[in-house]
Scaffold this motif. Structure first.
Motif, PDB file in Angstrom:
ATOM      1  N   ALA A 162       0.458  -0.977   0.257  1.00 35.12           N
ATOM      2  CA  ALA A 162       0.317  -0.010  -0.173  1.00 35.12           C
ATOM      3  C   ALA A 162       0.845   1.073   0.113  1.00 35.12           C
ATOM      4  N   TYR A 164      -1.088  -1.535  -9.501  1.00 35.50           N
ATOM      5  CA  TYR A 164      -2.621  -0.754  -8.024  1.00 35.50           C
ATOM      6  C   TYR A 164      -3.633  -0.084  -8.338  1.00 35.50           C
ATOM      7  N   CYS A 206      -6.649   2.261  -7.151  1.00 34.74           N
ATOM      8  CA  CYS A 206      -6.510   3.754  -6.243  1.00 34.74           C
ATOM      9  C   CYS A 206      -7.623   4.250  -6.047  1.00 34.74           C
ATOM     10  N   VAL A 210      -4.140   7.112  -2.019  1.00 34.81           N
ATOM     11  CA  VAL A 210      -4.193   5.861  -1.782  1.00 34.81           C
ATOM     12  C   VAL A 210      -4.685   5.190  -2.347  1.00 34.81           C
ATOM     13  N   ARG A 231      -3.654   0.259  -3.237  1.00 32.99           N
ATOM     14  CA  ARG A 231      -3.359  -0.707  -2.675  1.00 32.99           C
ATOM     15  C   ARG A 231      -2.722  -1.605  -3.918  1.00 32.99           C
ATOM     16  N   PHE A 247      -6.633  -7.702   0.319  1.00 31.77           N
ATOM     17  CA  PHE A 247      -6.768  -6.624  -0.036  1.00 31.77           C
ATOM     18  C   PHE A 247      -8.024  -7.613   0.143  1.00 31.77           C
ATOM     19  N   GLU A 289     -12.076  -2.460  -2.565  1.00 26.32           N
ATOM     20  CA  GLU A 289     -11.330  -1.450  -3.133  1.00 26.32           C
ATOM     21  C   GLU A 289     -10.640   0.090  -2.241  1.00 26.32           C
ATOM     22  N   PRO A 290      -9.833   0.578  -2.665  1.00 31.41           N
ATOM     23  CA  PRO A 290      -9.234   1.513  -1.453  1.00 31.41           C
ATOM     24  C   PRO A 290     -10.384   2.744  -1.804  1.00 31.41           C
ATOM     25  N   THR A 291     -10.471   3.748  -0.372  1.00 32.35           N
ATOM     26  CA  THR A 291     -10.893   4.643  -0.143  1.00 32.35           C
ATOM     27  C   THR A 291     -10.381   5.635   0.792  1.00 32.35           C
ATOM     28  N   ALA A 328      -6.986   3.476   4.583  1.00 31.48           N
ATOM     29  CA  ALA A 328      -6.181   2.727   4.023  1.00 31.48           C
ATOM     30  C   ALA A 328      -6.021   1.396   4.062  1.00 31.48           C
TER      31      ALA A 328
END
Length: 423
Positions: free
Chosen positions: A150, A179, A181, A204, A206, A212, A215-217, A372
């Motif tokens: 990350a 990644y 994003c 942010v 990942r 994970f 999705e990244p937030t 993250a």
């Protein structure tokens, strides 16, 4: 979302420890790289693992000293070139920004190309440091064959175009290097319990294959936003019961913003005062260090029942009025509380106002890291971050021996003092 506990964070521009403090309260190990010896002294006293060095030099000459298990990369590159509060060369001359984004693409093609460093040398050196997280990512790929799980970056709002470029580059990396994003965004720290109006551009990402879930937030605000425009003419005189001035932004959280008075009251048991200084009364007014509306003589004012102005390196110069008269200035621990550092955080070295002003607010960083990395926040992040356990003399010396190469002083591997002053 399943909780992963095997994170270790490497913070490239660690300062006095804002992100490390956040990581500590989330139970995540961290290590910081910091060039300023005063900030390093604070870090040692606080018990934070540190390398005293220049980020780019450590990358080139000491990368092998960073254990591979540090799998999260974080950084808040120095922001003077982009800052509204500073001279703003990067803000006023967007040529630097455009050139930086071109060089980012060149780095991906060949991160060891010597021509890139020659071109970077022509830019403001602090602006060039914005590229260091990408260079660290590419170096790790080359050395270990595995990128960071990350990446978390923060900067002043005017650096948002750079984070958008990061997003496009990291999403387009080939295969397992790619990644996911979150959309970069400017977040207002008072929405996360920071008793201060401060805005930061957050990025942010990942790694797609890093196990994970989802999705990244970016974190959602839990407090309502403060509207400084509505407060401008009322800060000094409005009664407390009328001081509920909220921004109408629909993304605001349900709880009220936190005021300077509330923050000092909660931190009170952990604050100490020297040289006969007494705690501030419930009601005081702060005069801004900066002009308003283009007039340097027109200084904004805020009541103690409002959030603080953005805490900068000049926070110790803020005039604090009581009953309309100059009372005193903020102490360093009080300024740290407005940044959400614990009241007893062991500030050390010189230029402590600058240390405080440069730091990322720990409680805000807790929200960012939690979102993250998928790590649950404490039930009450503010309450959890009120008190700190300093390192003690033996532990601080041990950390300095590792960070500087000597338990009692800097060594040749530390940045020369002249270089520190230039930055």
């Amino acid at each position: 979302m399943p909780v992963r506990r095997n994170f270790k964070i490497l913070d490239l521009f660690a300062g006095p420890g804002g992100l490390d403090v956040a990581a500590h309260f989330l139970g995540v190990p961290s290590m910081g790289i910091e060039w300023d010896r005063n900030a390093c002294l604070t870090r040692y006293e606080a018990g934070l693992d540190t390398i005293h060095g220049d980020v780019s030099k450590v990358r080139k000459e000491r990368f092998s000293e960073i254990p591979e298990e540090y799998n999260v990369l974080a950084g808040g590159p120095p922001c003077q070139s982009f800052s509204v509060a500073g001279k703003g060369r990067g803000r006023a001359q967007f040529d630097d920004l455009r050139e930086l984004m071109k060089l980012m693409e060149a780095l991906v093609d060949d991160h060891e190309n010597p021509e890139i460093d020659k071109k970077l040398a022509k830019l403001d050196p602090r602006a060039a440091l914005v590229l260091e997280p990408l260079r660290w990512l590419l170096t790790r790929n080359a050395v270990h064959g595995k990128p960071y799980d990350a990446i978390i970056l923060e900067q002043v709002p005017t650096a948002l175009p750079v984070w958008h470029e990061y997003k496009e580059i990291l999403r387009s990396l080939p295969g397992e290097l790619a990644y996911e994003c979150a959309e970069p965004h400017v977040l207002r720290t008072e929405r996360y319990g920071v008793p201060q109006t401060r805005q930061r551009a957050i990025f942010v990402a990942r790694r797609k294959n890093a196990d994970f879930s989802g999705e990244p937030t970016l974190p959602k605000g839990v407090h309502r936003s403060f509207d400084p425009r509505a407060a401008y003419d009322r800060a000094a005189d409005a009664p407390v019961e009328e001081q509920t001035l909220f921004d109408t932004d629909p993304d605001s959280g349900p709880a009220s913003w936190r005021s300077m008075h509330d923050a000092l009251k909660v931190a009170g048991p952990h604050l100490s005062y020297a040289n006969g200084t007494k705690p501030l009364p419930d009601n005081f007014v702060v005069v801004s260090n900066y002009g308003s509306g283009g007039d340097p003589k027109k200084r904004g004012r805020r009541s103690s029942h409002f959030p603080a102005f953005t805490v900068t390196g000049k926070v110790s110069r803020n005039v604090v009025l009581v009953n309309g008269e100059d009372h005193r200035r903020f102490t360093i621990p009080e300024a740290g509380v407005f940044q959400t550092f614990p009241g007893n955080y062991p500030w050390a070295g010189n230029d402590q106002s600058q240390q405080v002003g440069n730091a990322v607010p720990p409680v805000f960083a807790m929200h960012v890291l939690s979102s993250a990395l998928g790590i649950p926040l404490p039930d009450d992040p503010i309450e959890s971050a009120l008190k700190w356990e300093p390192a003690g003399t033996e532990r601080a010396s041990e950390l300095r021996a590792r960070g500087c190469g000597n338990a009692h002083a800097c060594t040749d591997r530390c940045p020369p003092q002249d270089d520190v002053k230039k930055k």
